[in-house]
Design a protein around this motif. Structure first.
Motif, short mmCIF file in Angstrom:
data_model
loop_
_atom_site.label_atom_id
_atom_site.label_comp_id
_atom_site.label_asym_id
_atom_site.label_seq_id
_atom_site.Cartn_x
_atom_site.Cartn_y
_atom_site.Cartn_z
N ALA A 74 -3.80 -13.80 -21.38
CA ALA A 74 -2.70 -14.18 -20.50
C ALA A 74 -1.50 -13.25 -20.65
N ASP A 75 -1.36 -12.63 -21.81
CA ASP A 75 -0.18 -11.81 -22.09
C ASP A 75 -0.39 -10.33 -21.84
N GLY A 76 -1.64 -9.89 -21.86
CA GLY A 76 -1.92 -8.47 -21.66
C GLY A 76 -3.40 -8.22 -21.59
N LEU A 77 -3.76 -6.97 -21.32
CA LEU A 77 -5.15 -6.57 -21.26
C LEU A 77 -5.65 -6.32 -22.67
N PRO A 78 -6.56 -7.15 -23.18
CA PRO A 78 -7.05 -6.95 -24.55
C PRO A 78 -7.95 -5.72 -24.64
N VAL A 79 -7.69 -4.91 -25.66
CA VAL A 79 -8.50 -3.71 -25.90
C VAL A 79 -8.95 -3.74 -27.35
N LEU A 80 -10.24 -3.72 -27.55
CA LEU A 80 -10.77 -3.72 -28.91
C LEU A 80 -10.54 -2.34 -29.52
N GLY A 81 -9.89 -2.31 -30.68
CA GLY A 81 -9.60 -1.04 -31.32
C GLY A 81 -10.86 -0.22 -31.51
N GLY A 82 -10.76 1.08 -31.29
CA GLY A 82 -11.93 1.94 -31.41
C GLY A 82 -11.63 3.32 -30.86
N PRO A 83 -12.66 4.05 -30.45
CA PRO A 83 -12.47 5.42 -29.97
C PRO A 83 -11.51 5.49 -28.80
N ASP A 84 -10.80 6.61 -28.70
CA ASP A 84 -9.83 6.80 -27.63
C ASP A 84 -9.87 8.25 -27.20
N GLY A 85 -9.03 8.60 -26.23
CA GLY A 85 -9.00 9.97 -25.75
C GLY A 85 -7.84 10.19 -24.80
N GLU A 86 -7.85 11.34 -24.14
CA GLU A 86 -6.81 11.68 -23.18
C GLU A 86 -7.24 11.25 -21.78
N TYR A 87 -6.23 10.95 -20.96
CA TYR A 87 -6.50 10.57 -19.58
C TYR A 87 -6.29 11.79 -18.70
N CYS A 88 -7.39 12.32 -18.18
CA CYS A 88 -7.35 13.49 -17.30
C CYS A 88 -8.16 13.17 -16.05
N PRO A 89 -7.59 12.41 -15.12
CA PRO A 89 -8.35 11.97 -13.95
C PRO A 89 -8.88 13.14 -13.14
N GLY A 90 -10.13 13.01 -12.74
CA GLY A 90 -10.75 14.05 -11.93
C GLY A 90 -11.24 15.25 -12.69
N GLU A 91 -11.15 15.21 -14.02
CA GLU A 91 -11.55 16.35 -14.84
C GLU A 91 -12.53 15.90 -15.93
N PRO A 92 -13.75 15.57 -15.56
CA PRO A 92 -14.72 15.09 -16.55
C PRO A 92 -15.08 16.19 -17.54
N ASP A 93 -15.25 15.78 -18.80
CA ASP A 93 -15.65 16.72 -19.83
C ASP A 93 -16.47 16.00 -20.90
N GLU A 94 -16.93 16.74 -21.88
CA GLU A 94 -17.80 16.15 -22.89
C GLU A 94 -17.07 15.15 -23.78
#
Length: 336
Positions: A74-94
């Motif tokens: 109810a207060d926010g979008l829950p995200v389970l801690g774990g791997p993360d990365g950069e947001y580069c829309p339209g630029e898929p990479d490995e």
């Protein structure tokens, strides 16, 4: 809103595609969309950036365990801690593919272990995942393997407000289809569909329409004999087993408005025979559902859409529909 004791697990999808932004959009529309609590496996920084790029106010709540998602939702979008990365829309990479795979792997494991009620998979780019060791034709086969189910027993169904379709053969060349269809394959897939419609969709007596392969369903053998030698015998066998199957039907007439009222699902012989009518009728609300699994798995029936990622043009309707359907299916399995 579906009431569930456990939240749904949503995999991030490819971070360069539209999945992060439509997941965030789905959370903002959770009340209108009648969505049960869900959490995302990893990618907190990606989600934060995607929400900002789209102009959404989406507080993120990093959680350590799935059980925390129900209260946090109810207060926010829950995200389970774990791997993360950069947001580069339209630029898929490995690196993005690795993040997508890690999120999918974690979400699948949590559902299989019973810590989440169902999995909703964000769109991925199979070509990118192949570069980082993904050895499956798609997410359907991956989730089936994670569930301990042979790939042949995992059935793809596309479901929208106006139509449900099942492709008998999926990702293969059109030239291979006649050699792949068989009486046994039709019978096994139709039986799985029949059970799933009863268990997961609450349809007491499912009506299954089965397409022909050839134009005009072969026209009594003038345009091919698959209908006579394979499809019609399979339909007869299904009816003898108590399954309300009909066909083979000419595919060019089976998806008209009046014909759709006569069945609950259509089984098509190949990929495009099933997906073209579904996408023509229900593109923005189409859901990919995997039948035959011990767990519930859904996904929006569209791809990564790299070309519009980050522009704000992507619609979240199919993601919302996938989350809502996963919740409804999980509730039926729980007897709620």
């Amino acid at each position: 809103m579906t009431k569930l004791a456990k939240p749904l697990a949503v995999s991030l999808g490819d971070p360069a595609g539209i999945s992060p932004e439509i997941i965030c959009d789905a959370w903002t529309r959770r009340a209108d969309g009648r969505l049960p609590p869900f959490f995302v496996t990893g990618g907190a920084d990606v989600l934060k950036a995607a929400a900002a790029r789209r102009g959404l106010q989406v507080p993120l709540v990093v959680i350590d365990r799935p059980t925390e998602a129900v209260e946090a939702f109810a207060d926010g979008l829950p995200v389970l801690g774990g791997p993360d990365g950069e947001y580069c829309p339209g630029e898929p990479d490995e690196s993005g593919a690795r993040l997508a795979l890690a999120s999918l792997t974690n979400a699948s494991a949590l559902v299989v272990s019973g810590q989440a009620a169902a999995i909703v998979t964000g769109p991925i780019a199979k070509s990118q995942l192949a570069k980082v060791g993904f050895a499956f034709p798609g997410q359907t086969e991956f989730v089936a393997a994670a569930s301990g189910v042979p790939a042949d027993d995992a059935v793809m169904m596309l479901a929208g407000p106006q139509l449900r379709t099942v492709p008998l053969t999926v990702h293969c060349a059109l030239s291979e289809v006649p050699g792949r269809i068989s009486i046994d394959l039709i019978r096994r897939r139709a039986a799985i569909v029949d059970r799933a419609l009863r268990q997961d969709f609450g349809i007491a007596a499912p009506r299954i329409a089965i397409c022909g392969l050839n134009p005009h369903a072969g026209e009594s053998g003038r345009m091919g004999r698959e209908e006579i030698e394979i499809i019609a015998p399979a339909v007869a066998a299904l009816r003898a087993e108590g399954i309300d199957a009909t066909g083979p039907h000419p595919a060019d007439a089976l998806f008209t408005e009046h014909a759709r009222k006569t069945y609950d699902v259509a089984i098509a012989m190949y990929h495009d025979q099933a997906l073209i009518p579904l996408k023509a009728l229900d593109f923005d609300q189409g859901v990919n559902v995997t039948l035959g699994l011990p767990i519930v798995r859904t996904s929006p029936d569209h791809g990564t859409a790299f070309g519009i990622a980050g522009t704000g043009a992507a619609r979240a309707d199919a993601m919302i529909a996938a989350i809502r359907m996963a919740g409804e299916m999980a509730a039926r399995r729980s007897g709620l």
